[in-house]
Motif scaffolding. Sequence first.
Motif, PDB file in Angstrom:
ATOM      1  N   THR A   1       0.851  -1.197   0.000  1.00 20.73           N
ATOM      2  CA  THR A   1       0.000   0.000   0.000  1.00 20.73           C
ATOM      3  C   THR A   1       0.881   1.240   0.000  1.00 20.73           C
ATOM      4  N   ASP A   2       0.333   2.331  -0.497  1.00 17.70           N
ATOM      5  CA  ASP A   2       1.024   3.633  -0.528  1.00 17.70           C
ATOM      6  C   ASP A   2       2.381   3.544  -1.228  1.00 17.70           C
ATOM      7  N   LEU A   3       2.435   2.831  -2.342  1.00 16.90           N
ATOM      8  CA  LEU A   3       3.684   2.668  -3.080  1.00 16.90           C
ATOM      9  C   LEU A   3       3.755   3.660  -4.229  1.00 16.90           C
ATOM     10  N   LEU A   4       4.975   4.109  -4.517  1.00 18.13           N
ATOM     11  CA  LEU A   4       5.211   5.007  -5.635  1.00 18.13           C
ATOM     12  C   LEU A   4       5.984   4.256  -6.717  1.00 18.13           C
ATOM     13  N   VAL A   5       5.709   4.576  -7.969  1.00 16.50           N
ATOM     14  CA  VAL A   5       6.443   3.963  -9.068  1.00 16.50           C
ATOM     15  C   VAL A   5       7.927   4.250  -8.878  1.00 16.50           C
ATOM     16  N   GLY A   6       8.733   3.204  -8.986  1.00 18.82           N
ATOM     17  CA  GLY A   6      10.173   3.342  -8.801  1.00 18.82           C
ATOM     18  C   GLY A   6      10.641   3.114  -7.385  1.00 18.82           C
ATOM     19  N   GLN A   7       9.696   2.843  -6.490  1.00 19.14           N
ATOM     20  CA  GLN A   7      10.076   2.644  -5.088  1.00 19.14           C
ATOM     21  C   GLN A   7      10.931   1.391  -4.945  1.00 19.14           C
ATOM     22  N   PHE A   8      11.998   1.500  -4.178  1.00 19.39           N
ATOM     23  CA  PHE A   8      12.990   0.436  -3.972  1.00 19.39           C
ATOM     24  C   PHE A   8      12.616  -0.432  -2.788  1.00 19.39           C
ATOM     25  N   TYR A   9      12.946  -1.718  -2.897  1.00 20.97           N
ATOM     26  CA  TYR A   9      12.808  -2.659  -1.784  1.00 20.97           C
ATOM     27  C   TYR A   9      13.864  -3.730  -1.971  1.00 20.97           C
ATOM     28  N   PHE A  10      14.587  -4.083  -0.914  1.00 21.15           N
ATOM     29  CA  PHE A  10      15.540  -5.180  -0.998  1.00 21.15           C
ATOM     30  C   PHE A  10      14.884  -6.405  -0.407  1.00 21.15           C
ATOM     31  N   ASP A  11      14.637  -7.392  -1.273  1.00 19.87           N
ATOM     32  CA  ASP A  11      13.976  -8.629  -0.859  1.00 19.87           C
ATOM     33  C   ASP A  11      15.039  -9.572  -0.304  1.00 19.87           C
ATOM     34  N   THR A  12      14.993  -9.839   1.011  1.00 20.07           N
ATOM     35  CA  THR A  12      16.003 -10.681   1.655  1.00 20.07           C
ATOM     36  C   THR A  12      15.780 -12.162   1.378  1.00 20.07           C
ATOM     37  N   THR A  13      14.595 -12.539   0.905  1.00 20.13           N
ATOM     38  CA  THR A  13      14.345 -13.932   0.547  1.00 20.13           C
ATOM     39  C   THR A  13      15.115 -14.301  -0.718  1.00 20.13           C
ATOM     40  N   ILE A  14      15.107 -13.414  -1.707  1.00 16.20           N
ATOM     41  CA  ILE A  14      15.805 -13.688  -2.971  1.00 16.20           C
ATOM     42  C   ILE A  14      17.152 -12.968  -3.042  1.00 16.20           C
ATOM     43  N   ASN A  15      17.457 -12.188  -2.008  1.00 22.66           N
ATOM     44  CA  ASN A  15      18.706 -11.412  -1.934  1.00 22.66           C
ATOM     45  C   ASN A  15      18.940 -10.545  -3.168  1.00 22.66           C
ATOM     46  N   ARG A  16      17.904  -9.834  -3.570  1.00 19.75           N
ATOM     47  CA  ARG A  16      17.982  -8.967  -4.743  1.00 19.75           C
ATOM     48  C   ARG A  16      17.207  -7.672  -4.477  1.00 19.75           C
ATOM     49  N   PRO A  17      17.697  -6.582  -5.058  1.00 13.59           N
ATOM     50  CA  PRO A  17      16.903  -5.338  -5.016  1.00 13.59           C
ATOM     51  C   PRO A  17      15.763  -5.444  -6.036  1.00 13.59           C
ATOM     52  N   ILE A  18      14.635  -4.904  -5.678  1.00 14.82           N
ATOM     53  CA  ILE A  18      13.480  -4.877  -6.584  1.00 14.82           C
ATOM     54  C   ILE A  18      12.847  -3.493  -6.529  1.00 14.82           C
TER      55      ILE A  18
END
Length: 99
Positions: A67-84
């Motif tokens: 929720t409340d996400l902006l296009v281009g918003q960064f998140y580092f997924d620790t399950t796959i160890n990749r930035p998304i």
Amino acid sequence: MTITLNTTKAPALALTPTQFSQQHFDLLNQQLRVYFNAVDAINNQIQQAVITLSTPSAGTTASRPNTDLLVGQFYFDTTINRPIWWDGTNWINAAGTVV
């Protein structure tokens, strides 16, 4: 040497102060509304940025923000160890693949 000072008249005003009417105050009010609407728009953008900054920037796949996400918003997924990044519909990796 003689110095002569020329006296000048004040510039003629388009309106004398007593000629202001309700129309002039209405025009001023309208211009102030335009200005403060722009200020409100900026304030809303700032508030959205604060929401974005308060959204976690790292975590597991299961805890990705949704929720409340902006296009281009960064998140580092620790399950796959990749930035998304959020593309407005899905989380994508650097290659543009939905993850």
